[in-house]
Scaffold this motif. Structure first.
Motif, mmCIF file in Angstrom:
data_model
loop_
_atom_site.group_PDB
_atom_site.id
_atom_site.type_symbol
_atom_site.label_atom_id
_atom_site.label_comp_id
_atom_site.label_asym_id
_atom_site.label_seq_id
_atom_site.Cartn_x
_atom_site.Cartn_y
_atom_site.Cartn_z
ATOM 1 N N UNK A 53 0.807 -1.217 0.000
ATOM 2 C CA UNK A 53 0.000 0.000 0.000
ATOM 3 C C UNK A 53 0.841 1.267 0.000
ATOM 4 N N UNK A 75 2.885 4.250 -1.522
ATOM 5 C CA UNK A 75 2.988 5.039 -2.741
ATOM 6 C C UNK A 75 3.903 6.223 -2.472
ATOM 7 N N UNK A 76 4.246 6.941 -3.509
ATOM 8 C CA UNK A 76 5.074 8.129 -3.319
ATOM 9 C C UNK A 76 4.395 9.344 -3.935
ATOM 10 N N UNK A 77 4.656 10.477 -3.313
ATOM 11 C CA UNK A 77 4.232 11.766 -3.850
ATOM 12 C C UNK A 77 5.493 12.501 -4.262
ATOM 13 N N UNK A 84 1.006 14.022 8.667
ATOM 14 C CA UNK A 84 -0.092 13.526 7.819
ATOM 15 C C UNK A 84 -0.920 14.688 7.261
ATOM 16 N N UNK A 131 2.743 5.251 8.196
ATOM 17 C CA UNK A 131 2.935 6.313 7.213
ATOM 18 C C UNK A 131 1.679 7.168 7.090
ATOM 19 N N UNK A 132 1.882 8.372 6.576
ATOM 20 C CA UNK A 132 0.743 9.265 6.366
ATOM 21 C C UNK A 132 -0.210 8.651 5.342
ATOM 22 N N UNK A 133 -1.492 8.688 5.667
ATOM 23 C CA UNK A 133 -2.495 8.148 4.753
ATOM 24 C C UNK A 133 -3.079 9.284 3.921
ATOM 25 N N UNK A 134 -3.137 9.066 2.653
ATOM 26 C CA UNK A 134 -3.763 10.058 1.778
ATOM 27 C C UNK A 134 -4.798 9.355 0.919
ATOM 28 N N UNK A 179 -0.722 10.362 -5.788
ATOM 29 C CA UNK A 179 0.327 9.397 -5.475
ATOM 30 C C UNK A 179 0.492 8.399 -6.605
ATOM 31 N N UNK A 209 10.439 8.903 4.486
ATOM 32 C CA UNK A 209 9.426 8.167 5.237
ATOM 33 C C UNK A 209 9.333 8.770 6.638
ATOM 34 N N UNK A 246 7.773 11.732 -1.269
ATOM 35 C CA UNK A 246 7.183 11.517 0.047
ATOM 36 C C UNK A 246 6.476 10.173 0.031
ATOM 37 N N UNK A 247 6.909 9.283 0.915
ATOM 38 C CA UNK A 247 6.302 7.953 0.942
ATOM 39 C C UNK A 247 5.030 8.010 1.785
ATOM 40 N N UNK A 248 3.936 7.595 1.194
ATOM 41 C CA UNK A 248 2.636 7.648 1.872
ATOM 42 C C UNK A 248 1.974 6.275 1.772
ATOM 43 N N UNK A 249 0.867 6.191 2.443
ATOM 44 C CA UNK A 249 0.099 4.939 2.434
ATOM 45 C C UNK A 249 -1.307 5.269 1.949
ATOM 46 N N UNK A 250 -1.783 4.455 1.050
ATOM 47 C CA UNK A 250 -3.155 4.685 0.607
ATOM 48 C C UNK A 250 -4.029 3.556 1.142
#
Lengths: 160, 162
Positions: free
Chosen positions: A45, A47-49, A136, B47-50, B55, B115, B149-153
């Protein structure tokens, strides 16, 4: 002599029957399979921005010498009792979350279909977050800006 | 004249275990190294959830991964890069920038993945981003600070590239 040798090779009684035991190979292949399944599943799960970083002067470089200085749209994030509060410069009304921010910015995006928009897609936007805002919320604001259609987003230094 | 029927001669094949043991040891070493490498790059954190927005999946490229090690109450214990932990102080951030500069010298198009825990305060994450910019500037040679920026969906969310 060579002909005789080749004839001997063709003789049925000189053929060797090779039997390959594939058990060991199957073991190894299964081990690899399990390993890659486990390691890929851990980051399924993620992803990168992609973020644009300001250059050494703190602003995005502009290669057009005739371009006018453009004031960036400042998006300030502050923490109010654990909830993020987002204010925007240029007289735009404040919002309370990333979803509202995305809608607000999408409304003022200048495109061919929306000629009354205020800002072009490459208008510089700077996120100015207070030091105690959760990461976040900052990432959520960044994601909302990009999702609204803007391309030039930079992070500012922490605000006291 | 009756022909004598000859019986086929079967070669006796013995399984030599030594190459297989070699392979197994190689696999063992590989897994050990790979798991350690993975641990040093991916610290367990939330990780931050978006929402599915801008992304995208990380592409295969040369990258450094900075982990902002989370502390209680939104703080940070330090910054982890390539197995080295840098202190969450001005001096530590400076050393982090120098380490990143070394990476930029080797590869000017180096991508830096950041991260951070979702609850970590921005004041601890921003120095890591600044270190990436500073490192690129120190390296010179047209190095471009490219930060991901590594995020979590959430599971099941679709994405589109940015």
């Amino acid at each position: 002599m060579a002909r005789k040798h080749r004839a001997n090779l063709r003789e049925p009684h000189t053929r060797m029957r090779l039997s390959l035991s594939i058990t060991a190979m199957v073991d190894v292949v299964f081990m690899l399979l399990v390993y890659f399944l486990l390691t890929s599943g851990a980051a399924a799960n993620e992803r990168v921005l992609r973020a644009e970083m300001p250059d050494s002067k703190g602003v995005s470089s502009n290669s057009d010498p005739f371009a006018l200085e453009t004031d960036p749209l400042i998006i300030e994030l502050t923490d109010r009792d654990g909830a993020v509060y987002i204010t925007l410069s240029a007289g735009l009304a404040p919002v309370n979350n990333a979803a509202q921010l995305e809608r607000r910015l999408a409304d003022v995006l200048l495109t061919r279909d929306t000629p009354r928009g205020l800002f072009a897609a490459d208008h510089p936007i700077r996120i100015a977050a207070a030091s105690d805002v959760a990461w976040e919320d900052v990432v959520g604001a960044f994601n909302a800006i990009i999702a609204a259609g803007y391309r030039s987003v930079a992070f500012g230094n922490t605000q006291p | 004249m009756a022909r004598r029927k000859s019986r086929p001669a079967y070669a006796q094949i013995e399984m030599n275990l030594i190459p297989m043991i070699d392979v197994m040891f190689f696999l063992l070493v590989f897994f050990t190294l790979a798991s350690r490498l993975s641990e040093s790059e991916h610290v367990d954190m939330s990780l931050a959830r978006v929402s599915a927005g801008a992304s995208s999946r990380a592409v295969e490229e040369t990258r450094y991964i900075i982990n902002v090690l989370p502390d209680d109450n939104g703080g940070a214990l330090g910054y982890l890069l390539n197995g080295t932990t840098y202190a969450a102080s001005a001096e530590g951030v400076g050393q982090l920038a120098l380490a990143l500069a070394d990476g930029y010298r080797l590869n000017p198009t180096l991508a830096v993945h950041l991260r951070a825990d979702r609850s970590t305060q921005y004041m601890w994450v921003e120095p890591a981003m600044r270190a990436a910019t500073t490192g690129a500037r120190i390296a010179g040679g047209g190095a471009l600070p490219r930060l991901n920026l590594v995020v979590e969906i959430p599971s099941g969310s679709g994405t589109h590239g940015s």
